[in-house]
Design a protein around this motif. Structure first.
Motif, mmCIF file in Angstrom:
data_model
loop_
_atom_site.group_PDB
_atom_site.id
_atom_site.type_symbol
_atom_site.label_atom_id
_atom_site.label_comp_id
_atom_site.label_asym_id
_atom_site.label_seq_id
_atom_site.Cartn_x
_atom_site.Cartn_y
_atom_site.Cartn_z
ATOM 1 N N GLY A 526 0.790 -1.231 0.000
ATOM 2 C CA GLY A 526 0.000 0.000 0.000
ATOM 3 C C GLY A 526 0.813 1.267 0.000
ATOM 4 O O GLY A 526 0.273 2.355 -0.108
ATOM 5 N N ARG A 527 2.142 1.151 0.128
ATOM 6 C CA ARG A 527 2.964 2.353 0.196
ATOM 7 C C ARG A 527 3.437 2.827 -1.178
ATOM 8 O O ARG A 527 4.084 3.853 -1.287
ATOM 9 C CB ARG A 527 4.171 2.103 1.101
ATOM 10 N N GLY A 528 3.183 2.035 -2.206
ATOM 11 C CA GLY A 528 3.580 2.447 -3.547
ATOM 12 C C GLY A 528 5.048 2.247 -3.838
ATOM 13 O O GLY A 528 5.569 2.786 -4.807
ATOM 14 N N VAL A 529 5.737 1.525 -2.987
ATOM 15 C CA VAL A 529 7.132 1.179 -3.261
ATOM 16 C C VAL A 529 7.208 -0.330 -3.406
ATOM 17 O O VAL A 529 6.575 -1.057 -2.673
ATOM 18 C CB VAL A 529 8.075 1.663 -2.131
ATOM 19 N N GLY A 530 7.928 -0.780 -4.351
ATOM 20 C CA GLY A 530 8.055 -2.231 -4.520
ATOM 21 C C GLY A 530 8.041 -2.621 -5.974
ATOM 22 O O GLY A 530 9.019 -3.155 -6.487
ATOM 23 N N MET A 531 6.936 -2.348 -6.670
ATOM 24 C CA MET A 531 6.829 -2.779 -8.058
ATOM 25 C C MET A 531 7.829 -2.032 -8.946
ATOM 26 O O MET A 531 8.386 -2.607 -9.881
ATOM 27 C CB MET A 531 5.406 -2.576 -8.568
ATOM 28 N N ASP A 532 8.064 -0.750 -8.670
ATOM 29 C CA ASP A 532 9.072 -0.031 -9.452
ATOM 30 C C ASP A 532 10.465 -0.573 -9.162
ATOM 31 O O ASP A 532 11.316 -0.660 -10.054
ATOM 32 C CB ASP A 532 9.002 1.468 -9.157
ATOM 33 N N VAL A 533 10.698 -0.984 -7.907
ATOM 34 C CA VAL A 533 11.984 -1.581 -7.553
ATOM 35 C C VAL A 533 12.135 -2.942 -8.225
ATOM 36 O O VAL A 533 13.219 -3.312 -8.682
ATOM 37 C CB VAL A 533 12.110 -1.711 -6.019
ATOM 38 N N VAL A 534 11.024 -3.690 -8.290
ATOM 39 C CA VAL A 534 11.039 -4.987 -8.971
ATOM 40 C C VAL A 534 11.489 -4.811 -10.417
ATOM 41 O O VAL A 534 12.374 -5.520 -10.915
ATOM 42 C CB VAL A 534 9.646 -5.643 -8.923
ATOM 43 N N LYS A 535 10.895 -3.845 -11.103
ATOM 44 C CA LYS A 535 11.225 -3.628 -12.514
ATOM 45 C C LYS A 535 12.668 -3.190 -12.680
ATOM 46 O O LYS A 535 13.384 -3.678 -13.569
ATOM 47 C CB LYS A 535 10.284 -2.577 -13.107
ATOM 48 N N ARG A 536 13.131 -2.288 -11.813
ATOM 49 C CA ARG A 536 14.515 -1.810 -11.918
ATOM 50 C C ARG A 536 15.511 -2.939 -11.684
ATOM 51 O O ARG A 536 16.512 -3.062 -12.390
ATOM 52 C CB ARG A 536 14.759 -0.680 -10.907
ATOM 53 N N ASN A 537 15.235 -3.767 -10.683
ATOM 54 C CA ASN A 537 16.155 -4.858 -10.363
ATOM 55 C C ASN A 537 16.231 -5.870 -11.499
ATOM 56 O O ASN A 537 17.309 -6.383 -11.816
ATOM 57 C CB ASN A 537 15.718 -5.556 -9.070
ATOM 58 N N ILE A 538 15.095 -6.166 -12.102
ATOM 59 C CA ILE A 538 15.084 -7.145 -13.191
ATOM 60 C C ILE A 538 15.765 -6.570 -14.429
ATOM 61 O O ILE A 538 16.501 -7.269 -15.128
ATOM 62 C CB ILE A 538 13.636 -7.583 -13.486
ATOM 63 N N GLN A 539 15.559 -5.285 -14.687
ATOM 64 C CA GLN A 539 16.253 -4.654 -15.815
ATOM 65 C C GLN A 539 17.758 -4.622 -15.579
ATOM 66 O O GLN A 539 18.544 -4.765 -16.525
ATOM 67 C CB GLN A 539 15.722 -3.236 -16.021
ATOM 68 N N ALA A 540 18.167 -4.455 -14.322
ATOM 69 C CA ALA A 540 19.597 -4.455 -14.012
ATOM 70 C C ALA A 540 20.234 -5.813 -14.270
ATOM 71 O O ALA A 540 21.444 -5.904 -14.478
ATOM 72 C CB ALA A 540 19.806 -4.056 -12.553
#
Length: 721
Positions: A526-540
């Motif tokens: 619910g905090r809006g953090v997580g999915m963007d980190v998921v995408k960044r980590n996988i792209q890395a």
């Protein structure tokens, strides 16, 4: 011997045993538990306790001892399993893991947590075993009380001695075993005999450097002796057999002791950890005492193929633990070998093949052998996805209970292998995706029933190879994504959206920073953090994320990753005088475009029509500022490539060919370059850059927007003048 040299081996093996314990506890049917699973759980705790006592980890040893007592009562049917009891066992396993990590970091475990878990386990023993004994006869109850868990748990744990776990001290339970130490140096022999003395009564010892035999009277089974000795001796150096009946009497008399005399060995002695498990050659006692229905007879009742101490080991099979740094060093050397082989190939191409046919044949053989060597070395770094998937049954079980949801977890493709460096980095993104599916995706049982669905939801984790990539999917049969809700939330967050956006583009909105559709913030999401980190980590990691969803039917999150980051198959392309490498997994096809297939959009963006699909054109010479390159699209070759789930048309001058390249980290050796993921060394010794397709498209868009802005400004000045 410096015992600290062997801590790492104990920590690794204890970690594996704790993992086995958790897996078996989660698989238990509390109504009809499998006796063999209960025995395996007990043996895992038993082995950890023995090793902890050996190395002087007293807190870990005592906690495991109390848990082991309860597990012993469970496997003997004296403690009836329930879900809350299994939860307590899992909590104890977590505490053991924390204590293990504390010792690994060179600190003492938390004393308050230690006291709390001991109190919890002892109270369980009082409550549960007290109930079961209340139904027994007074005589049976009096006999049982002598071995009850509260009394046993309150006893001080003085050593790694396993004899305190015996069901009783009756001498009928003892058996005489012959433990042969094979090819053990004389200086180490005393240490091993002292350790055996902790497990029983050493009656006689004799032999030479090749074979040293120790006759042992013990209430422990052969497999229990093995579980402790596996930390101090290699498999090839241990042999446990039943001593003959004729030798038992002579053994006892020659030692000047009675077979009934208790063990008088001192406390735990330091011992050495091995790198492979010991193998019991034979452990079925032939003595009259062994025929009694006691602990010593238990090995004969168990299948010979059952894993010992939570592991299965085929006869003659062994393993070797090697630090990852050494494997990485070998991989780097293989990479340099491939570069050298590529240089030789390029030089050989300039030599007449007829005159120097032997040289060409030798180089072809070198190329095949180098590739086989590379594949063999890379396979050492490959680990099965079960290493990742095995973490989720516990997570799903606990989180589903917390959310009041009924969820079944299904795993597919657990044997699919991925590079170790990637498999460790994929755990956190997958964990967030699983938590997201449980919280946002799968509905509550009543909601599912109202929709005509089964009350229990289904979450599937799957992995499979797809060309040079691995495809990992998180699939739930929940509510799916709501397109209108996502668009409204994105618009309220100030994101540029429109009703004409494709479903794929709408689903990608959930990866925007700060984006969340949760009605309220909880400790789950619910905090809006997580999915963007998921995408960044996988792209890395050189991968991308795709989402497929149907409202009311569920969501599939698909992760595509390269199998390894060390060596890849690439396609060499040329633009101007520069050579670049395209990852072969990103290349779909190449073609010669015609002018009729080109369409110009606002802002000078160009699209290429390929079989009714309009693809953005990336002019590589513009994006990377390359001189002397072809600028007319109809004169170029277009390579259709894929990045982050989208397709692009890449303009290049020439295709050179396919080759295997060694990936060199550009940021470590130079700096981050937009549109470039890494670098490699070609056969002529020059450096070629490996292209990052998705980042290259973003770079091209920025360059195009900047040039358009510069061309418009003079026109505005003319009009205003």
């Amino acid at each position: 011997m410096d015992i600290t040299d062997f801590y790492d081996t104990f920590f690794e093996e204890a970690e594996e045993l704790l993992g086995d314990m958790e897996r078996l506890l989660l698989e238990l049917d509390v109504d009809e538990p499998d006796p063999e699973e209960l025995n395996a759980i007990f043996r895992a705790a038993h082995s950890i306790k023995g090793g902890a006592g050996t190395f002087g980890f007293l807190v870990l040893q005592e906690t495991t001892h109390i848990l082991e007592n309860l597990l012993d009562h469970t496997r003997r049917g004296e403690l009836a399993l329930r879900r809350d009891i299994v939860d307590t066992f899992l909590e104890a396993k977590d505490m053991l893991h924390d204590q293990l990590n504390a010792y690994r970091n060179g600190t003492e475990p938390d004393p308050e947590a230690f006291e709390r878990i001991c109190k919890t386990l002892k109270q369980m023993a009082l409550d549960e075993l007290g109930k079961s004994m209340g139904a027994e006869s007074p005589a049976t109850k009096a006999k049982s009380e002598t071995a009850s868990a509260p009394e046993r748990a309150s006893e001080p744990v003085a050593s790694g001695n396993d004899a305190e776990n015996d069901e009783s001290d009756d001498t009928e339970q003892t058996a005489t075993l012959c433990v042969a130490l094979l090819n053990v140096a004389e200086k180490d022999r005393g240490l091993l005999v002292e350790e055996l003395a902790q497990l029983g009564n050493v009656v006689e010892q004799h032999g030479d450097d090749k074979r040293y035999e120790v006759t042992l009277e013990t209430a422990e089974s052969g497999e229990d002796i093995e579980a402790v000795m596996c930390f101090i001796i290699d498999a090839e150096q241990l042999e446990i057999t039943a001593a003959s009946a004729s030798n038992q009497a002579s053994d006892a008399s020659s030692a000047g002791k009675s077979p009934d005399e208790p063990n008088k060995a001192s406390g735990p002695t330091e011992k050495v950890a091995p790198e492979s498990e010991a193998v019991v050659k034979a452990d079925a006692p032939v003595t009259p005492e062994a025929s009694a229905p006691a602990k010593a007879a238990k090995p004969a009742d168990k299948p010979q193929g059952k894993p010992q101490g939570g592991k299965a080991k085929a006869s003659g099979e062994s393993s070797l633990r090697v630090p990852v740094d050494k494997v990485d060093q070998i991989i780097n050397l293989v990479g340099e070998l491939i570069i050298t082989q590529s240089m030789l190939d390029q030089t050989a191409n300039e030599i007449d093949g007829v005159t120097h046919s032997a040289l060409h044949n030798g180089l072809n053989l070198l190329q095949r052998n180098a590739r086989d060597l590379q594949e063999a070395v890379m396979s050492i770094r490959m680990m099965p996805m079960d290493y990742v998937f095995s973490r989720f049954p516990r997570l799903v079980r606990d989180l589903a209970a917390k959310l009041n949801k009924d969820v079944e977890l299904v795993t597919e493709g657990k044997s699919t292998e991925l590079d170790k460096s990637l498999i460790e980095r994929i755990i956190d993104p997958l964990t967030h995706l699983v938590r997201n599916s449980l919280d946002h995706g799968i509905e509550l049982p009543d909601e599912r029933e109202a929709k005509g669905k089964p009350r229990g939801g289904k979450l599937t984790l799957s992995a499979q190879h797809q060309g040079g990539n691995i495809l990992i999917e998180v699939i739930d049969d929940g509510a799916g994504l709501n397109r209108q809700k996502l668009l409204a939330k994105a618009e309220s967050n100030g994101l540029a959206v429109s009703d004409n956006m494709s479903d794929d583009d709408v689903w990608q909105l959930i990866f925007a920073p700060g984006f969340s559709t949760a009605e309220q913030v909880s400790d789950v999401s619910g905090r809006g953090v997580g999915m963007d980190v998921v995408k960044r980590n996988i792209q890395a990691m050189g991968g991308h994320v795709e989402i497929l969803s149907r409202e009311g039917q569920g969501t599939t999150t698909r992760i595509v990753l390269p199998l390894t980051l060390a060596i890849l198959d690439g396609m060499s392309i040329k633009v101007g005088e520069e050579v670049f490498i395209l990852p072969l997994g990103a290349v779909l096809e190449s073609l010669q475009p015609s002018r009729d297939d080109l369409y110009t959009m606002a802002g000078n963006d160009q699209l290429l029509k390929v079989r009714d699909e309009y693809l953005p054109v990336i002019a590589l010479h513009k994006a990377l500022d390359i001189d002397n390159a072809r600028t007319e699209l109809t004169e170029c070759i277009v390579v259709i490539v894929q990045g982050e789930g989208r397709r692009y048309a890449l303009m290049v001058d020439d295709l050179i060919g396919q080759q295997q390249v060694v990936v060199k980290n550009l940021e470590t050796n130079y700096r981050k370059v937009p549109g470039i993921s890494a670098a490699t060394i070609l056969g002529d010794g020059s450096v070629a850059l490996i292209l990052d397709i998705a980042d290259l498209h973003r770079l091209s868009r920025r360059k195009s927007a900047h040039s358009t802005h510069k061309s418009i400004k003079p026109a505005q000045e003319v009009l205003t003048s």
